[in-house]
Design an enzyme around this catalytic site. Structure first.
Site, PDB file in Angstrom:
ATOM      1  N   SER A 159       0.806  -1.226   0.000  1.00  0.00           N
ATOM      2  CA  SER A 159       0.000   0.000   0.000  1.00  0.00           C
ATOM      3  C   SER A 159       0.838   1.274   0.000  1.00  0.00           C
ATOM      4  CB  SER A 159      -0.919   0.016   1.229  1.00  0.00           C
ATOM      5  OG  SER A 159      -0.161   0.173   2.417  1.00  0.00           O
ATOM      6  N   LYS A 160       2.162   1.153   0.134  1.00  0.00           N
ATOM      7  CA  LYS A 160       2.997   2.334   0.267  1.00  0.00           C
ATOM      8  C   LYS A 160       3.232   3.020  -1.083  1.00  0.00           C
ATOM      9  CE  LYS A 160       3.325   1.669   4.678  1.00  0.00           C
ATOM     10  NZ  LYS A 160       2.580   0.404   4.842  1.00  0.00           N
TER      11      LYS A 160
END
Length: 440
Positions: free
Chosen positions: A228-229
């Site tokens: 998700s980064k």
């Protein structure tokens, strides 16, 4: 005469023509009003689906194809890991860099390098991923939670100062949502009390901390490459330092305690296996070519949203320090409950109906509110440090009022690099529309 129940074509045309004429006399039926909430039948403020970025492509493919020609996929001296480190240092210019399997692993390595042990206290944020404190607990240290500043959602240096005790050994500053902490103030506290400042930059790739690259104010910096980064290889991390006390320890502490350069072949330290493989490094190295565009776009769009909703009664925008660049892993604003006739749940439901990707809060409760903390049940239902009398910490009695309030009245929005200014202005219009409808 016509059969019963049937009419002639002439009669039908006369009746329908009259009805049309009568309808025309009354005017067209009114459509949805732009100022009416979408969930009440009005027009959506955001009329198109949320844009989604294409995350992978040629830069990653190029690295993976080169990797497939290698004889070994081990990280040590691997060409993909070497390139990843080189590109990382272009983002965060620290001397010693160790790639690893996750952001949680990066923090655990940093905590080990800092020498955290039995009963040592580490002050950190209660609003963060549990990965921030897993390494502290595994080293038999004690997480101590300090309160947050109201609109940056980061550690309040004044409360950190109040939490420092003779047992305190380190501070972990979490740059939540990609928003730089008050790191200068925290570094001053650390230097004054002989503490180690670890920066949790998991959500802050590409952020600028008062003119400096994120991660360069503290003693050790930790980054996440989780899916998700901003940049990712599915799962992975990086830990780095320019401090000669800690930097040389990062490699062995991420590799079972084995020093790969200049060692005697013997184990002098005990550590987990947190190695990153060459395929992960290849993807991450490709991703870093995208970082500047991702970070600058998110920063610009998040700042625009703050400008667009500044001054809306009852709304408190995300606060970013002057001279810093927030990269908005998420955007969050707060609602003043007394300003609205609805609760946060209804406000968020109305925003979602307008087409805004919104959710209530961030995590359900501060970390200390989770059962495992309240029951001190970290290791097979036990907490040896407390049983040995090395801490009097009782998480069931811990309270950080501002952190709890943030989780209670914060509204979280998605910001990503595929969005444009028109999309953000529509989101802001939706916030203004919902706010006006529910204004007290």
């Amino acid at each position: 005469m016509h059969p019963k129940g049937r009419s002639s074509r002439r009669t039908f045309l006369a009746l329908t023509s009259g009805a049309i004429a009568a309808g025309g006399a009354r005017g067209p039926r009114p459509g949805p009003r732009a100022d009416q909430l979408a969930m009440l039948g009005g027009e959506k403020a955001v009329g198109r689906p949320m844009p989604r970025p294409v995350r992978f492509g040629e830069p990653e493919r190029e690295r993976l194809e080169e990797m497939l020609g290698q004889e070994s996929l081990l990280y040590w001296k691997g060409p993909q890991t070497t390139l990843l480190i080189e590109r990382f240092q272009g983002v965060c210019p620290l001397e010693y860099v160790q790639t690893c399997s996750s952001g949680s692993a990066a923090i655990h390595i940093a905590v080990m390098a800092a020498g955290i042990g039995l009963g040592d206290e580490v002050i950190t944020s209660p609003v963060t991923d549990i990965g921030t404190v897993i390494g502290v607990l595994y080293q038999q240290g004690v997480p101590v939670f300090a309160d947050l500043l109201p609109n940056s959602y980061n550690l309040d240096p004044e409360d950190v100062a109040r939490k420092i005790s003779p047992r305190t050994k380190a501070i972990i500053a979490v740059h939540l949502g990609g928003n730089p902490c008050e790191t200068e103030a925290l570094r001053l506290l650390a230097d004054e009390h002989g503490l180690i400042l670890i920066e949790d930059c998991a959500q802050a790739w590409g952020a600028i901390d008062r003119g400096k690259p994120i991660g360069t104010t503290g003693h050790i910096a930790c980054f996440s490459l989780q899916n998700s980064k901003h940049v990712t290889c599915g799962d992975g991390g990086v830990v780095a330092s320019s401090d000669d006390r800690f930097g040389p320890l990062l490699q062995p502490l991420g590799d079972k305690g084995m020093p790969r350069a200049g060692g005697d072949g013997l184990f002098h330290r005990f550590a987990p296996n947190y190695r990153m493989s060459e395929p992960q490094a290849a993807v991450a190295a490709g991703q870093l070519t995208r970082l500047d565009g991702i970070a600058s776009t998110r920063s610009r769009l998040g700042d625009l949203l703050s400008e667009e909703i500044a001054g809306v009664p009852g709304i408190e925008p995300h606060d970013v320090a002057t001279g810093s660049r927030c990269v908005y892993w998420f955007y969050m604003f707060r609602l003043r409950p007394d300003a609205f006739t609805c609760d946060r749940r209804e406000f968020v439901r109305a925003l979602a109906a307008e087409g805004v990707p919104a959710s209530a809060g961030y995590i359900p409760v501060p970390l200390y509110g989770n059962p495992i903390f309240r029951e001190h049940a970290f290791f097979a239902g036990r907490w040896p440090v407390k049983e040995m009398g090395l801490t009097d910490m009782d998480y069931a009695s811990v309270s950080c009022p501002e952190a709890e309030a943030i989780l209670g009245d914060g509204v979280r929005l998605v910001i990503n690099e595929a969005m444009d200014e028109a999309w953000i202005r529509d989101v802001a219009a939706a916030i203004r529309k919902v706010s006006a409808h529910f204004s007290a």
